[in-house]
Design an enzyme around this catalytic site. Sequence first.
Site, PDB file in Angstrom:
ATOM      1  N   THR A   1      80.934  -3.375  51.537  1.00 40.33           N
ATOM      2  CA  THR A   1      80.036  -4.311  50.845  1.00 40.33           C
ATOM      3  C   THR A   1      78.771  -4.645  51.626  1.00 40.33           C
ATOM      4  O   THR A   1      77.751  -4.983  51.039  1.00 40.33           O
ATOM      5  CB  THR A   1      80.773  -5.624  50.520  1.00 40.33           C
ATOM      6  OG1 THR A   1      81.259  -6.211  51.734  1.00 40.33           O
ATOM      7  CG2 THR A   1      81.936  -5.371  49.569  1.00 40.33           C
TER       8      THR A   1
ATOM      9  N   GLN B   1      60.871 -14.599  50.483  1.00 33.66           N
ATOM     10  CA  GLN B   1      62.138 -14.914  51.140  1.00 33.66           C
ATOM     11  C   GLN B   1      63.113 -15.581  50.168  1.00 33.66           C
ATOM     12  O   GLN B   1      64.324 -15.640  50.446  1.00 33.66           O
ATOM     13  CB  GLN B   1      61.901 -15.849  52.330  1.00 33.66           C
ATOM     14  CG  GLN B   1      61.085 -15.224  53.443  1.00 33.66           C
ATOM     15  CD  GLN B   1      60.836 -16.172  54.598  1.00 33.66           C
ATOM     16  OE1 GLN B   1      61.611 -17.091  54.847  1.00 33.66           O
ATOM     17  NE2 GLN B   1      59.737 -15.963  55.321  1.00 33.66           N
TER      18      GLN B   1
ATOM     19  N   THR C   1      86.110  -1.782  53.197  1.00 34.75           N
ATOM     20  CA  THR C   1      87.294  -2.633  53.238  1.00 34.75           C
ATOM     21  C   THR C   1      88.366  -2.188  52.263  1.00 34.75           C
ATOM     22  O   THR C   1      89.567  -2.301  52.552  1.00 34.75           O
ATOM     23  CB  THR C   1      86.894  -4.093  52.933  1.00 34.75           C
ATOM     24  OG1 THR C   1      85.961  -4.538  53.918  1.00 34.75           O
ATOM     25  CG2 THR C   1      88.100  -5.025  52.947  1.00 34.75           C
TER      26      THR C   1
ATOM     27  N   ARG D   1      58.424 -10.468  54.507  1.00 39.38           N
ATOM     28  CA  ARG D   1      59.100 -11.498  53.715  1.00 39.38           C
ATOM     29  C   ARG D   1      58.340 -12.817  53.932  1.00 39.38           C
ATOM     30  O   ARG D   1      58.447 -13.450  54.979  1.00 39.38           O
ATOM     31  CB  ARG D   1      60.566 -11.621  54.122  1.00 39.38           C
ATOM     32  CG  ARG D   1      61.328 -10.318  53.943  1.00 39.38           C
ATOM     33  CD  ARG D   1      62.790 -10.446  54.347  1.00 39.38           C
ATOM     34  NE  ARG D   1      63.512 -11.312  53.427  1.00 39.38           N
ATOM     35  CZ  ARG D   1      64.156 -12.405  53.775  1.00 39.38           C
ATOM     36  NH1 ARG D   1      64.151 -12.816  55.044  1.00 39.38           N
ATOM     37  NH2 ARG D   1      64.795 -13.131  52.886  1.00 39.38           N
TER      38      ARG D   1
ATOM     39  N   SER E   1      78.530  -0.734  57.855  1.00 34.39           N
ATOM     40  CA  SER E   1      77.494  -1.078  58.825  1.00 34.39           C
ATOM     41  C   SER E   1      76.867   0.175  59.438  1.00 34.39           C
ATOM     42  O   SER E   1      75.751   0.124  59.961  1.00 34.39           O
ATOM     43  CB  SER E   1      78.068  -1.954  59.938  1.00 34.39           C
ATOM     44  OG  SER E   1      78.551  -3.174  59.414  1.00 34.39           O
TER      45      SER E   1
END
Length: 346
Positions: free
Chosen positions: A93, A282, A17, A250, A63
Site C-alpha cells: 500500500t 499541499q 502485506t 508543493r 517501499s
Amino acid sequence: MIKNRSNQVLLIYTGGTIGMGQNPDTGALEPLDFNHLVSCMPELSLLKTGIETYQFTQPIDSSDMSPRLWSQLVRIISDNYERYDGFVILHGTDTMSYTASALSFMLENLTKPVILTGSQLPINQLRTDGRENLITSIEIASACHDDGTAIVPEVCIYFSGKLLRGNRSTKTNADGFNAFESFNFPHLAEAGVNIIYHEEYILKPDFDKPMIPHTAIDPNVIVFSLFPGLQENIIRHLIDAVELRSIVMRSFGSGNAPKKEWLTRILQQAGKRGVTIVNISQCLAGSVEMSRYDTGYRLKTTGVISGYDSTVECAVTKLMCLQGRFTDNKIVRTYMSRPICGEITI
C-alpha cells in the site's frame, strides 16, 4: 490456474502485506512465496473468472518499488495483453498510488482493466481485509458490457469497497482498512451487496485502436514543500543539480508561496535552464489557481506552471513518464498543462 471459466484475468503478485508472513526470529512481516497466498484462498475456485498468476521472482516490499519495476509491469501486461480480459496487481500500500499513477501514463489507450489492490493485514490473518479486496478486484477486472468491452478500462485502485482512478488516488491512512481516497474526483464504483459502477466518470478509450506501452522513464525529478522558514542555501543545492529536469513544488493553499526575492530568482534561473516547475497544493483537496492571490501570481511570472488538482504521486510519475518519452522540456511542459488520462481537471 483455475480453468473452465469465461473471462480470463492475470493476477500479478509483486509483494506487499497481503502475501506476508511473520519472521519467527524477528517478529517482522516479510514477503512470502505466492503459493502461500493462493493456498489461503480456496474461494478463488468459486469465481466465474479464469485466473492465471505471475509472480515477481523476488517479492518486494512496496517501499522498494522503482521505475525499473514499473517498466517490468508494463512489459508483463503488454506481453499478455491479448490473452486476458483484465489484470490485477497485488501491491504493497505504501507506494501503490505511485505505481497506479505511473501505469496510467505508461499504458496509452488502455482498453482493459488494470486493478491494483492489497491489504492492511496479511491474508492468512483472521481479520484480514485482503480476501474481499482481492476477490472484488478480480470481479471488476473481468467485468464487461454486453458487447464484450470492459466496464472499467482504466488503471485503478480497489480498496475497502471503493474503486478509485489510480492517478487520482492517495494513501490517507496507515492503519485503517479504508486506506485510500481520491479527494478531487468521484469514485468509479462502490462495492456493497452489488458493485455499482459510475460509468459517467469512467474513461472511454478507443476500443478499435491498440494499447501502446511506454517503458522509458526519466526519474530526474525532485519534490519540495514550501514551509515557513525555508532556507535559500538548501533549496539552491537541490535546484542547481545539473541532472535535474523537473520540480514538483508543493505550495500553500491554492498555489501560494512566500514573497522571497531569492525564491523568485532561483525559480526563474531554473526555468531558464529548461527545468519544468509544476505547482501543486499541499492540501488534499482543491486546485491550484495561481492568479487568485498575488503570491501565486508571482510564481506564474517566473514560469512555474499549474499542476491544477494533481496529487503529488501523479505529478511526479507524469513528469517521469513524459521525460522518458521527450527530450524537449517544452513538450513536457505542454503535456503537463493538459489531462492525458483523466488525472487533472482544468
